[in-house]
Structures are given as C-alpha cells and as structure tokens.
Design a protein around this motif. Structure first.
Motif, short mmCIF file in Angstrom:
data_model
loop_
_atom_site.label_atom_id
_atom_site.label_comp_id
_atom_site.label_asym_id
_atom_site.label_seq_id
_atom_site.Cartn_x
_atom_site.Cartn_y
_atom_site.Cartn_z
N LYS A 34 9.42 -3.05 15.96
CA LYS A 34 8.79 -4.23 15.37
C LYS A 34 7.91 -4.94 16.41
N GLU B 283 -1.44 -1.58 4.30
CA GLU B 283 -0.47 -1.23 5.35
C GLU B 283 0.81 -2.08 5.20
N LEU C 259 1.92 -3.43 2.46
CA LEU C 259 2.64 -2.97 1.27
C LEU C 259 3.44 -1.71 1.59
N ILE C 260 2.83 -0.82 2.34
CA ILE C 260 3.53 0.42 2.71
C ILE C 260 4.81 0.07 3.48
N HIS C 261 4.68 -0.91 4.39
CA HIS C 261 5.87 -1.32 5.14
C HIS C 261 6.91 -1.94 4.20
N MET C 262 6.45 -2.72 3.21
CA MET C 262 7.40 -3.32 2.27
C MET C 262 8.04 -2.26 1.39
N MET C 263 7.23 -1.28 0.99
CA MET C 263 7.75 -0.16 0.21
C MET C 263 8.87 0.54 0.97
N CYS C 264 8.69 0.59 2.28
CA CYS C 264 9.65 1.32 3.11
C CYS C 264 10.79 0.44 3.61
N GLY C 265 10.85 -0.81 3.13
CA GLY C 265 12.01 -1.62 3.46
C GLY C 265 11.76 -2.87 4.27
N ALA C 266 10.48 -3.17 4.59
CA ALA C 266 10.22 -4.41 5.34
C ALA C 266 10.51 -5.61 4.44
N LYS C 267 11.18 -6.59 5.01
CA LYS C 267 11.45 -7.82 4.24
C LYS C 267 10.25 -8.74 4.37
N SER D 199 10.29 -11.64 5.47
CA SER D 199 10.37 -12.28 6.79
C SER D 199 9.80 -11.38 7.88
N ASP D 200 9.97 -10.05 7.72
CA ASP D 200 9.38 -9.12 8.70
C ASP D 200 7.86 -9.24 8.68
N ARG E 35 5.50 -10.66 11.58
CA ARG E 35 4.44 -9.83 12.14
C ARG E 35 3.11 -10.56 12.10
N ILE F 186 2.50 -6.12 -4.19
CA ILE F 186 2.02 -5.11 -5.16
C ILE F 186 0.94 -5.71 -6.05
#
Lengths: 374, 218
Positions: free
Chosen positions: A5, A296, A298-306, A308-309, A313, A367
C-alpha cells in the motif's frame, strides 16, 4: 498498512511529482504567513497578559515619547537631562507617583547604577524576594543616602550574599526571585522587561533626591483623569520642553492591540487567501487524480480495496504535502507553539481537502462513476 | 453455494425508473459452472455487479454460503470481494501501466490470508501459461494474454467464486476456447464459476444456463 500500500502511495506521488512540488511550495508560503501572524500575536499577548496581571490602577498614567524631546531637539546633553529631572520633581511634588528610576552613584570613580523604587513598586508588580526581605515602610522617604538597604536582582545571587555591602555603602537585605518582570505604561511602545539585573533601593525624600541630583521615579502618575495632568505640560512649556503625552492602562492595552491587529489583519487576509487557494488546489488535484485513475481505483476495489484504502491512497499525497510544508515552516520559526499550530493546521487542511473526495466516493460508488466516465 | 433471492434493481431513468432486475432468484452449487445469458440490456451485468458486491440491489437478498452478502457493511463487502470473489471482465480490467505481476498482485495487497504471495503469483501464472511474461507491462500483451492475466488475478487469492462478465468478448475463437478451458478447469478444481455472456457457443459449454430477459429469468 502493508508495504504494498505504501508503494502504491509513493508510486502515485512519483507520477504526479511536479504537481506535488508546486503544491508544497504554495503550502509552505501559506504556513510561513500563518507563522508570521503567530509571531506578531506572541509579541502582543505577553504584554497584555502582564498588564492584566499586575496591580495597575486605571488611574495610573504613563508618559510617552515627548519626554525625550526639547525645543532644541532630542535630549542628549546634561542640560536636557537636568530639565527632565526638574519636571520629575514637579510631578512628585504635585501627584502621587509610583515606579522606579535609574540613577547613578559614583563609586571609585565609576558611575554605578541603582534603581530607586517607590513604596508600592514591589506590590504593583508582584515582586517577591527569594531570600531576605523587602523594604520596610520606614526605609522609604529618608533624608539621607546613608544606611540605605538594597535588594538585588536574581542575577547577583551568586556574586553577593545577604548582609554584604554593595559599593561598600548599601547593605544587601534581599534577593528578588528569578525572572522578575515589570512593565511600563507607554502605549504600543510598552515593554515587559526583566529586572534580574536591578539594584533596587527605596526612594529617598524629594529633598534628598534633589540634593543628590538624582531623578525621581515618575513612571506611574496617579490622577483622576487626564485633565488633571495639564499643569505638568504647562510647567514643561515654561521650561521649553515639548508637552508630554499621557496614556492610561486601558489606552495602553488598546494601543498594543491596535498595532498588533493592524499588522495581523492584512497578514491574516493574505494567509487566508493563500491557504484557501492551496486548499482548493489540493482538492482539485485529488479530484483530478480520482477522475484520471478511476478505472485503476475500481480495479483495486474489485479486488478488495476498501473505501478507506482508496481515500488513504488519494489523501496520502495531500497529507505529505501539508506536513512537509508545516515542518519546513516550523524550522524557520523554531517555536514549539508555532510548530503545534502549524501541524494542527496541516491536519485540518488534509481533512478538509480529503472530505470532498471521501463524500464523492461514498455517495457515488466507483462502478457508477466509471459508467459515467465511459 | 451462491443464493440469489428475489433481486430487484431499479435505476432512475428520466422522469421514471428502469427495472434492470425484476425479481431474480436462483442458486448455484459449489464448483458449478453456469452461464447467464440474455440480450444486451437484459440485466446480466447488473446481476453480476450485485453478485460481485460492486452494486447494491434495490430489493432482495444475496448469499455467499451462509453469509448474507447483500446486507453487509461496505467494509465487510470489500473483505468478501477480496477473499471470496474473483472477477474477470470483457475489457480485462487490468492496469495497463502495471506489469503482469503487479496486476496479479492487486488482490494480495488487501488480502489477510497468510500465504507466500510471491509463490502464489508464480504458481497462478504458470497455470495460465504466462510464467515468461511475469515482468512484462500489460500494454505489451495480446488480448488472450491479457485475459489470462485477468484470470490469474481473479484466482491468485484462492476465492471460492469466479464471476466473469463477457470474458471472451474481446478475443478471437482460439483464445476464447483457451479461456473457456481455463474456466472449466477452475470449476473442476471446486471453484464456483458464473459467466455472463451473450455468446451461445460459450454458454453451450456450461452445464447450466440461466437466461435473462427484461430483468427476469425465463
């Protein structure tokens, strides 16, 4: 927060380095202006605090400025100093006066300074001894310089001891506490000063002071109102000395505040404008970052980013900018209170800047934002 | 097991509203490979977004195993997305400026699973046949390689569910065939695979099909 992170955050900063440098410079300027305002405020507030804490009556008046001028110009010669003493004697004869006056006693061919203080001097400024005693009532108003007791400032504590004779003539009866302070009533020119180097002696009778050609303490003149002081100026006029200006305690406080505010207000406005501008730029740059990198993110959120992450960032660059700027400005001022205020400001700036982005992300899922972008 | 119970999704549209999903219910068993088909606008992608916890249903419930995923707070949903769901989408959803490894690593950034991440990435890239591309930037890859990278990313954190939205839509038939073979192998390995597609050939290779029309199962 794991290493990956942190890498992401620094990767983002590296990609937008130029923008971050510009924002940092802007923020440093804003923090410097805030620091200057604090500096000016810090000069004014101790004076006001001191004036409030001392037992200064509203009936006390101090003289300002014109006391050092005669019709011939700035006081410099012995003759002019003599004129000043004449006026001091006149004031002492006609008014209740308090304060101290620096006088010089010749000792072994050298002039040594002594402050003659009035009876209420120690009470007005809450001065206490760390050792020995204050002067007794009977010791004031004596007709002779003989058997004069003295109280020394804390700076002399290691040099003398109680009972020693100062200048082989004045018995030391006490030592003032460390950091003893007094203040003058001189409007915005009032200054708080430390008397750790004072040699205090009780003021003698007016007759004795005159005989020994010593000035008389008239720093604080007691009068019902300013009109009562007119005869001093009449006398000054007779002597060819410019008239005095008199300021009371409330006037002095008002003048100190007025000068501080005069400096503060434009600085405050400039600081506010710069800070606001920096803040808007930070918010704008973050919204731009989100817009530019929405896929990018969204991709991180798709993969589990909250959420808050993502906010962390996006906001990390801003936080870094604000805190580096606060640290840089703090180095200039080197004051704990200024540093604290600047870092609190940096935190507030970061929160305010991150807030709109957080609200945007919270209200509009990524999304949906991506669909709108597409 | 996945369980979708009476899902409704309504979008505001002009003065009125659009019912993208209108009471959709079905179950998918563990390790099952199913295709959700239907015409454009039938609600396939909306269904997948809700199943992937990227969107919220207006009404209805959605379960992953025993867990009611649709009612979880956002924070918990993110954890479920990370641990239980892998996504594969038509336009690959890869970060072009990242390398293959960096893309595959994304779920592992947020994973709480105690695994050897480096090893997991290497193993999964070997499974999709991209071991030699590990440090290649994604923009240098072909369409088929990109989709294999996306599949590698979808499975690297060992999720139980793979959701694929038109996974072969941007690929030629040979690459599409290869990708479908990968999904079949994932299903055989116990992963639940849901593929949204309008490609009838692809759907025909799935043991079970759900057809959506105007937001309803027909």
């Amino acid at each position: 927060m794991n290493l990956n992170k942190i890498k992401l955050i620094f990767g983002d900063i590296r990609l937008n380095l130029r923008a971050y440098i510009m924002l940092t410079v802007q923020s440093v300027i804003a923090f410097l202006v805030i620091g200057v305002i604090l500096l000016v405020s810090n000069v004014a507030s101790p004076k006001i605090n001191a004036l409030d804490s001392f037992d200064l009556s509203d009936n006390y008046y101090g003289c300002i400025r014109t006391e050092v001028y005669t019709n011939h110009g700035i006081v410099s010669g012995e003759e002019d100093r003599q004129l000043r003493k004449e006026i001091e004697y006149f004031i002492a004869e006609n008014y209740e006066v308090q304060g101290s006056i620096d006088s010089y006693i010749t000792y072994q061919g050298e002039e040594e300074g002594i402050e003659f203080v009035t009876e209420k001097f120690f009470d007005i400024f809450h001065l206490e001894v760390q050792e020995g005693r204050l002067f007794e009532k009977s010791e004031y108003g004596q007709d002779s310089l003989d058997n004069t007791p003295v109280i020394l400032g804390a700076a002399y504590k290691d040099e003398y001891k109680l009972g020693d004779m100062y200048l082989d003539r004045f018995e030391i009866v006490g030592f003032l506490k460390d950091d003893s302070n007094i203040i003058t009533l001189a409007g915005d020119l009032s200054s708080l000063f430390c008397i750790d180097n004072y040699i205090c002696a009780p003021v003698k009778s007016l007759k004795c002071m005159k005989e020994n050609n010593l000035g008389y303490p008239t720093e604080l003149i007691c009068a019902e109102d300013k009109g009562d002081l007119k005869k001093i100026n009449d006398y000054a006029n007779e002597l060819g000395v410019y008239p005095y200006n008199y300021v009371s305690l409330p006037e002095t406080k008002a003048l100190i505040n007025a000068v501080a505010n005069q400096v503060n207000l434009p600085l405050l406005l400039i600081s506010l404008m710069i800070t606001l501008l920096a803040l808007l730029c930070l918010i704008q740059s973050m919204l731009e970052f989100v817009k530019k990198n929405i896929v990018e993110l969204l991709i991180h959120m798709m993969c589990g980013a909250k959420l808050s992450d993502i906010i962390l960032r996006v906001g990390a660059g801003t936080a870094l900018t604000a805190f580096i700027s606060a640290a840089a400005a703090s180095l200039v001022f080197r004051s704990a209170s200024t540093t604290a205020v600047l870092f609190i400001t940096a935190t507030a700036v970061t929160v305010i800047a991150v807030l709109p982005v957080a609200v945007r992300l919270k209200l509009k899922p990524l999304i949906v934002a991506v669909k709108e972008e597409k | 097991m996945l369980k979708v119970n009476n899902l409704v999704k309504i979008y505001p549209s002009g003065d009125g509203e659009l019912r993208a999903l209108d009471g959709v219910s079905f179950e998918v068993a563990d390790g099952e490979l199913i295709a959700v088909t239907g015409r454009s606008g039938s609600g396939k992608s909306t269904l997948l977004n809700i199943m992937g916890l990227l969107d919220k249903p207006t009404e209805g419930e959605y379960y992953i195993g025993d867990k009611k995923a649709s009612g979880l707070p956002l924070r918990e949903q993110a954890k479920v997305r990370n641990a239980e769901i892998g996504f594969v989408v038509q336009d690959f959803a890869l970060v072009e400026k990242y390398t293959v490894k960096q893309n595959v690593n994304i779920p592992l950034i947020y994973s709480k699973k105690q695994i050897d991440k480096e090893r997991a990435i290497r193993e999964v890239l070997q499974r999709v046949g991209l071991s030699d591309k590990i440090n290649t930037p994604v923009y240098k890859l072909s369409g088929g390689q990109k989709q294999r990278t996306a599949i590698a990313r979808a499975v690297v954190n060992d999720p139980s569910v793979i959701l694929a939205d038109e996974p072969t839509g941007a690929l030629d038939s040979e690459n599409a065939n290869g990708i479908m073979t990968l999904f079949e192998s994932l299903s055989r390995a116990g992963k639940t695979v849901v593929i949204v597609t309008h490609d009838q050939n692809l759907a025909a290779r799935c043991p079970r099909r759900i057809v959506l029309e105007d937001g309803r199962i027909v």
